[in-house]
Motif scaffolding. Structure first.
Motif, PDB file in Angstrom:
ATOM      1  N   PRO A   1      47.288 -19.184  30.178  1.00 22.13           N
ATOM      2  CA  PRO A   1      46.752 -20.102  31.196  1.00 22.13           C
ATOM      3  C   PRO A   1      45.715 -19.477  32.123  1.00 22.13           C
ATOM      4  O   PRO A   1      44.968 -20.189  32.788  1.00 22.13           O
ATOM      5  N   GLY A   2      45.661 -18.139  32.157  1.00 22.70           N
ATOM      6  CA  GLY A   2      44.657 -17.490  32.997  1.00 22.70           C
ATOM      7  C   GLY A   2      44.857 -17.803  34.464  1.00 22.70           C
ATOM      8  O   GLY A   2      45.929 -17.584  35.028  1.00 22.70           O
ATOM      9  N   LEU A   3      43.820 -18.370  35.081  1.00 18.23           N
ATOM     10  CA  LEU A   3      43.892 -18.748  36.495  1.00 18.23           C
ATOM     11  C   LEU A   3      44.240 -20.217  36.681  1.00 18.23           C
ATOM     12  O   LEU A   3      44.118 -20.751  37.778  1.00 18.23           O
ATOM     13  N   GLY A   4      44.681 -20.878  35.603  1.00 13.74           N
ATOM     14  CA  GLY A   4      45.212 -22.227  35.737  1.00 13.74           C
ATOM     15  C   GLY A   4      44.204 -23.350  35.712  1.00 13.74           C
ATOM     16  O   GLY A   4      44.505 -24.457  36.170  1.00 13.74           O
ATOM     17  N   ALA A   5      43.011 -23.124  35.159  1.00 14.55           N
ATOM     18  CA  ALA A   5      41.986 -24.168  35.133  1.00 14.55           C
ATOM     19  C   ALA A   5      42.459 -25.413  34.381  1.00 14.55           C
ATOM     20  O   ALA A   5      42.281 -26.542  34.848  1.00 14.55           O
ATOM     21  N   LEU A   6      43.089 -25.208  33.218  1.00 14.43           N
ATOM     22  CA  LEU A   6      43.639 -26.336  32.456  1.00 14.43           C
ATOM     23  C   LEU A   6      45.045 -26.698  32.919  1.00 14.43           C
ATOM     24  O   LEU A   6      45.458 -27.860  32.832  1.00 14.43           O
ATOM     25  N   THR A   7      45.768 -25.710  33.422  1.00 14.52           N
ATOM     26  CA  THR A   7      47.167 -25.906  33.806  1.00 14.52           C
ATOM     27  C   THR A   7      47.328 -27.020  34.821  1.00 14.52           C
ATOM     28  O   THR A   7      48.210 -27.874  34.703  1.00 14.52           O
ATOM     29  N   GLU A   8      46.459 -27.023  35.837  1.00 14.11           N
ATOM     30  CA  GLU A   8      46.510 -28.039  36.892  1.00 14.11           C
ATOM     31  C   GLU A   8      46.410 -29.437  36.299  1.00 14.11           C
ATOM     32  O   GLU A   8      47.193 -30.337  36.636  1.00 14.11           O
ATOM     33  N   GLU A   9      45.446 -29.613  35.393  1.00 14.26           N
ATOM     34  CA  GLU A   9      45.233 -30.934  34.790  1.00 14.26           C
ATOM     35  C   GLU A   9      46.383 -31.316  33.860  1.00 14.26           C
ATOM     36  O   GLU A   9      46.789 -32.481  33.814  1.00 14.26           O
ATOM     37  N   LEU A  10      46.893 -30.344  33.125  1.00 17.08           N
ATOM     38  CA  LEU A  10      48.013 -30.634  32.226  1.00 17.08           C
ATOM     39  C   LEU A  10      49.258 -31.050  33.012  1.00 17.08           C
ATOM     40  O   LEU A  10      49.944 -32.006  32.646  1.00 17.08           O
ATOM     41  N   LEU A  11      49.542 -30.332  34.088  1.00 19.88           N
ATOM     42  CA  LEU A  11      50.714 -30.657  34.901  1.00 19.88           C
ATOM     43  C   LEU A  11      50.580 -32.031  35.538  1.00 19.88           C
ATOM     44  O   LEU A  11      51.567 -32.765  35.671  1.00 19.88           O
ATOM     45  N   SER A  12      49.385 -32.375  35.951  1.00 19.25           N
ATOM     46  CA  SER A  12      49.161 -33.689  36.567  1.00 19.25           C
ATOM     47  C   SER A  12      49.354 -34.813  35.557  1.00 19.25           C
ATOM     48  O   SER A  12      49.851 -35.891  35.902  1.00 19.25           O
ATOM     49  N   ALA A  13      48.940 -34.555  34.312  1.00 23.19           N
ATOM     50  CA  ALA A  13      48.979 -35.601  33.286  1.00 23.19           C
ATOM     51  C   ALA A  13      50.334 -35.759  32.643  1.00 23.19           C
ATOM     52  O   ALA A  13      50.748 -36.868  32.303  1.00 23.19           O
ATOM     53  N   CYS A  14      51.044 -34.629  32.425  1.00 23.75           N
ATOM     54  CA  CYS A  14      52.330 -34.724  31.727  1.00 23.75           C
ATOM     55  C   CYS A  14      53.420 -34.244  32.666  1.00 23.75           C
ATOM     56  O   CYS A  14      53.623 -33.063  32.820  1.00 23.75           O
ATOM     57  N   ASP A  15      54.086 -35.157  33.296  1.00 22.67           N
ATOM     58  CA  ASP A  15      55.126 -34.763  34.236  1.00 22.67           C
ATOM     59  C   ASP A  15      56.446 -34.502  33.526  1.00 22.67           C
ATOM     60  O   ASP A  15      57.508 -34.508  34.139  1.00 22.67           O
ATOM     61  N   GLY A  16      56.377 -34.315  32.204  1.00 28.91           N
ATOM     62  CA  GLY A  16      57.586 -34.026  31.442  1.00 28.91           C
ATOM     63  C   GLY A  16      57.942 -32.555  31.495  1.00 28.91           C
ATOM     64  O   GLY A  16      58.882 -32.150  32.150  1.00 28.91           O
ATOM     65  N   HIS A  17      57.124 -31.711  30.854  1.00 23.24           N
ATOM     66  CA  HIS A  17      57.456 -30.290  30.829  1.00 23.24           C
ATOM     67  C   HIS A  17      56.255 -29.495  30.354  1.00 23.24           C
ATOM     68  O   HIS A  17      55.559 -29.913  29.433  1.00 23.24           O
ATOM     69  N   LEU A  18      56.001 -28.350  31.008  1.00 21.52           N
ATOM     70  CA  LEU A  18      54.936 -27.455  30.579  1.00 21.52           C
ATOM     71  C   LEU A  18      55.457 -26.028  30.587  1.00 21.52           C
ATOM     72  O   LEU A  18      55.934 -25.534  31.613  1.00 21.52           O
ATOM     73  N   ASP A  19      55.388 -25.394  29.431  1.00 24.48           N
ATOM     74  CA  ASP A  19      55.702 -23.974  29.310  1.00 24.48           C
ATOM     75  C   ASP A  19      54.392 -23.224  29.159  1.00 24.48           C
ATOM     76  O   ASP A  19      53.516 -23.649  28.389  1.00 24.48           O
ATOM     77  N   ALA A  20      54.256 -22.116  29.880  1.00 24.40           N
ATOM     78  CA  ALA A  20      53.067 -21.280  29.759  1.00 24.40           C
ATOM     79  C   ALA A  20      53.476 -19.895  29.290  1.00 24.40           C
ATOM     80  O   ALA A  20      54.467 -19.338  29.769  1.00 24.40           O
ATOM     81  N   VAL A  21      52.717 -19.355  28.348  1.00 25.90           N
ATOM     82  CA  VAL A  21      52.958 -18.008  27.828  1.00 25.90           C
ATOM     83  C   VAL A  21      51.778 -17.148  28.267  1.00 25.90           C
ATOM     84  O   VAL A  21      50.643 -17.380  27.851  1.00 25.90           O
ATOM     85  N   GLU A  22      52.047 -16.163  29.140  1.00 29.96           N
ATOM     86  CA  GLU A  22      50.988 -15.335  29.713  1.00 29.96           C
ATOM     87  C   GLU A  22      51.336 -13.856  29.575  1.00 29.96           C
ATOM     88  O   GLU A  22      52.422 -13.430  29.964  1.00 29.96           O
TER      89      GLU A  22
END
Length: 277
Positions: A45-66
């Protein structure tokens, strides 16, 4: 509109190039089209550029591997309000057991901006979990996307594309220019969608045999099948299968590679076991 990432210097050893162009980010999210309740997985996810948008769109579950341990606390702080649904796994994606993320009947939707130095082995690693995955969207160097999508006769055609196309429908989506990143890479990137098949269109009797055939065939690209496949199958048998042994491996279709693999599988099944001394 672009926003430069701050607070963390990109590390060359991790192949880090942080996406910051908001127009590109929006286009990627529209291509992924994440929905509420879906189980998303983000690699790097790096600095979260996509993470923010993914979390906003899918309020189900997000796993990140960093992998970068210095980024983990930054991400946890940045997205603390999603603590109930956002999990960060400090791990090497090349060795990570993606099956461990499966919690219910929902398949995984995997997203990632993949560094060039790990993209090929990581895609092979992920293909081993294809039965758990709904789709994958990756930012890759354009050359890698060309290899994934290439067909017979194309200079980019090889082991990666053949095995990816065995397991998945491959859809190149669009090119991303270097200036969308910080630091800017020296080459274009591209977004690709991989959608695993429920059943391969051309199923091999033994996929491990197919992998071995393809790996051996491309051991030396400039040599013919007669030479490269000599340890596995002779020229006469290739001719019986309707395959010219004088061809180079990049001329063969996936169906022809499967035919060679199946012939070897059948031969092994019909070979009587050695008698003990």
């Amino acid at each position: 509109m672009s926003k430069k990432p701050v607070g963390h210097k990109a590390r060359k050893r991790f192949g880090q190039n942080f996406l910051h162009d908001q127009g590109v980010i929006g286009r990627i999210i529209r291509a992924i089209s994440p929905k509420p309740t879906q189980h998303m997985v983000e690699i790097g996810p790096g600095l979260g550029a996509l993470t923010e948008e993914l979390l906003s769109a899918c309020d189900g579950h997000l796993d990140a591997v960093e992998l970068d341990r210095d980024l983990v606390p930054i991400l946890r702080t940045q997205f603390f309000r999603y603590a109930d649904t956002f999990a960060i796994h400090e791990a090497d994606a090349l060795k990570f057991d993606f099956a461990s993320l499966k919690q219910d009947e929902r398949p995984l939707r995997i997203v990632g901006n993949l560094p060039y130095n790990i993209s090929t082995p990581l895609i092979f690693h992920l293909l081993s979990f294809n039965g758990l995955i709904h789709d994958m969207h990756f930012m890759l160097q354009k050359e890698v996307v060309d290899r994934l999508a290439a067909g017979p006769g194309d200079n980019h055609y090889g082991r990666l594309g053949i095995m990816a196309q065995y397991y998945c429908r491959v859809e190149p989506l669009f090119i991303v220019p270097p200036e969308a990143f910080s630091p800017a890479p020296k080459v274009d990137s591209a977004i690709v969608r991989l959608v695993p098949y429920t059943e391969p269109p051309i199923p091999a009797k033994d996929v491990r045999q197919l992998q071995n055939v393809v790996r051996t065939a491309f051991g030396q690209r400039r040599k013919t099948l007669r030479n490269n496949l000599k340890p596995l199958i002779d020229a006469e048998r290739l001719q019986q299968l309707g395959i010219d042994p004088g061809l180079r491996p990049e001329r063969l279709t996936l169906a022809q590679f499967v035919a060679i693999s199946d012939a070897l599988t059948d031969a092994a099944a019909n070979t009587p076991p050695c008698e003990p001394n």
